[in-house]
Design a protein around this motif. Structure first.
Motif, mmCIF file in Angstrom:
data_model
loop_
_atom_site.group_PDB
_atom_site.id
_atom_site.type_symbol
_atom_site.label_atom_id
_atom_site.label_comp_id
_atom_site.label_asym_id
_atom_site.label_seq_id
_atom_site.Cartn_x
_atom_site.Cartn_y
_atom_site.Cartn_z
ATOM 1 N N ASN A 23 0.827 -1.203 0.000
ATOM 2 C CA ASN A 23 0.000 0.000 0.000
ATOM 3 C C ASN A 23 0.866 1.258 0.000
ATOM 4 O O ASN A 23 0.559 2.243 -0.678
ATOM 5 C CB ASN A 23 -0.927 -0.009 1.221
ATOM 6 C CG ASN A 23 -1.861 1.181 1.241
ATOM 7 O OD1 ASN A 23 -2.793 1.275 0.450
ATOM 8 N ND2 ASN A 23 -1.604 2.120 2.160
ATOM 9 N N HIS A 24 1.968 1.216 0.755
ATOM 10 C CA HIS A 24 2.891 2.358 0.788
ATOM 11 C C HIS A 24 3.481 2.585 -0.602
ATOM 12 O O HIS A 24 3.593 3.724 -1.071
ATOM 13 C CB HIS A 24 3.995 2.102 1.807
ATOM 14 C CG HIS A 24 4.850 3.309 2.089
ATOM 15 N ND1 HIS A 24 5.875 3.303 3.011
ATOM 16 C CD2 HIS A 24 4.854 4.559 1.558
ATOM 17 C CE1 HIS A 24 6.449 4.485 3.031
ATOM 18 N NE2 HIS A 24 5.857 5.264 2.155
ATOM 19 N N CYS A 25 3.831 1.504 -1.268
ATOM 20 C CA CYS A 25 4.371 1.611 -2.623
ATOM 21 C C CYS A 25 3.327 2.187 -3.578
ATOM 22 O O CYS A 25 3.629 3.056 -4.409
ATOM 23 C CB CYS A 25 4.848 0.246 -3.101
ATOM 24 S SG CYS A 25 5.797 0.304 -4.641
ATOM 25 N N LEU A 26 2.099 1.719 -3.449
ATOM 26 C CA LEU A 26 0.999 2.250 -4.271
ATOM 27 C C LEU A 26 0.867 3.753 -4.090
ATOM 28 O O LEU A 26 0.787 4.519 -5.071
ATOM 29 C CB LEU A 26 -0.314 1.553 -3.885
ATOM 30 C CG LEU A 26 -1.598 2.097 -4.519
ATOM 31 C CD1 LEU A 26 -1.595 1.872 -6.026
ATOM 32 C CD2 LEU A 26 -2.828 1.449 -3.883
ATOM 33 N N ALA A 27 0.862 4.189 -2.839
ATOM 34 C CA ALA A 27 0.735 5.621 -2.559
ATOM 35 C C ALA A 27 1.921 6.400 -3.121
ATOM 36 O O ALA A 27 1.753 7.471 -3.715
ATOM 37 C CB ALA A 27 0.609 5.838 -1.051
ATOM 38 N N GLN A 28 3.127 5.850 -2.963
ATOM 39 C CA GLN A 28 4.324 6.551 -3.423
ATOM 40 C C GLN A 28 4.325 6.709 -4.939
ATOM 41 O O GLN A 28 4.708 7.754 -5.463
ATOM 42 C CB GLN A 28 5.580 5.781 -2.982
ATOM 43 C CG GLN A 28 6.830 6.653 -2.898
ATOM 44 C CD GLN A 28 6.772 7.634 -1.752
ATOM 45 O OE1 GLN A 28 6.566 7.255 -0.615
ATOM 46 N NE2 GLN A 28 6.959 8.898 -2.045
ATOM 47 N N ILE A 29 3.874 5.673 -5.643
ATOM 48 C CA ILE A 29 3.767 5.792 -7.101
ATOM 49 C C ILE A 29 2.804 6.916 -7.460
ATOM 50 O O ILE A 29 3.082 7.750 -8.328
ATOM 51 C CB ILE A 29 3.310 4.450 -7.723
ATOM 52 C CG1 ILE A 29 4.416 3.389 -7.587
ATOM 53 C CG2 ILE A 29 2.948 4.651 -9.204
ATOM 54 C CD1 ILE A 29 3.979 1.983 -7.987
ATOM 55 N N GLY A 30 1.666 6.957 -6.794
ATOM 56 C CA GLY A 30 0.678 7.994 -7.072
ATOM 57 C C GLY A 30 1.161 9.387 -6.728
ATOM 58 O O GLY A 30 0.862 10.360 -7.439
ATOM 59 N N ILE A 31 1.926 9.497 -5.663
ATOM 60 C CA ILE A 31 2.428 10.808 -5.232
ATOM 61 C C ILE A 31 3.523 11.315 -6.162
ATOM 62 O O ILE A 31 3.532 12.477 -6.569
ATOM 63 C CB ILE A 31 2.970 10.707 -3.782
ATOM 64 C CG1 ILE A 31 1.826 10.453 -2.795
ATOM 65 C CG2 ILE A 31 3.732 11.988 -3.396
ATOM 66 C CD1 ILE A 31 2.289 9.946 -1.436
#
Length: 223
Positions: A168-176
């Motif tokens: 989930n952290h990776c998902l958020a980081q990609i989006g950010i």
């Protein structure tokens, strides 16, 4: 100056043990009762001591291992040592600190990221995702971001807690960090609803990826 012994450090850590702190930590899977601010103060006083750090790690005590991480010399560990340490890191805080304070600072980080990515142990695999998240933010060249989103979309919903959190952290980081993938990252978060209802204190950003992405992008635009 006389060399600090493991026995002296362990005795000091015992005096810092607080039942209330332990009770809070145990709710998160961490079996120690030492306030982390006080632990950091001990580390600041001891400074870097690689031999002592190795001995403290070998005690298998969580507070001692956290202290070991703070006073070690990350680049003094070889790849196999780091792999063994990660697999021996029983508690979430030791695992998290080992990855963030030690592994990330070594030349072995990328090789271990790849080795751990295929590991059947979800806790070990979560370390790979933490290292991938670091690359998403700092060295994305060479990463297949669309491919990472494919894996997250397919596997995050059913993943065990710690692996799910890391994905989930990776998902958020990609989006950010990557505007061209932002809409898809938000869409994946909205569909999977992972951590949507996670209790978040006031003035803290929710770990629910769509909220997290939107808030961090807003802050970047304000700056």
């Amino acid at each position: 100056m006389a060399e600090t012994t493991v026995a002296e450090v362990m005795a000091e850590l015992a005096t810092l043990e607080d039942p209330r702190t332990r009770e809070v930590n145990e709710k998160h899977g961490d079996d120690h009762g030492v306030n982390l601010g006080k632990l950091r103060a001990v580390a600041k006083r001891l400074k870097t001591q690689q031999d002592l750090a190795r001995k403290l790690w070998d005690t298998d005590q969580t507070a001692a291992r956290l202290l070991a991480i703070l006073i070690c010399r990350p680049k003094a560990f070889d790849r196999d040592e780091l792999d063994a340490m990660l697999r021996a890191a029983r508690t979430p805080k030791v695992h998290d600190w080992l990855v963030n304070y030690v592994v990330k600072k070594t030349l072995h980080a990328e090789e271990l990221r790849q080795v751990w990515s295929a590991d059947p142990d979800p806790v070990v695999a979560s370390a790979s995702w933490a290292l991938t998240t670091e690359r998403v933010a700092k060295k994305p060249a060479g990463l297949d971001l669309a491919g990472l989103l494919d894996v997250i979309e397919a596997e995050m919903k059913a993943a065990p807690d710690r692996l799910q959190w890391a994905m989930n952290h990776c998902l958020a980081q990609i989006g950010i960090e990557h505007a061209e993938h932002r809409a898809r990252a938000i869409g994946i978060g909205e569909r999977l609803e992972v951590l949507k209802d996670y209790p978040t204190p006031p003035n803290c950003t929710s770990p629910f990826a769509p909220t997290w992405i939107t808030e961090m992008v807003r802050r970047q635009q304000v700056e």
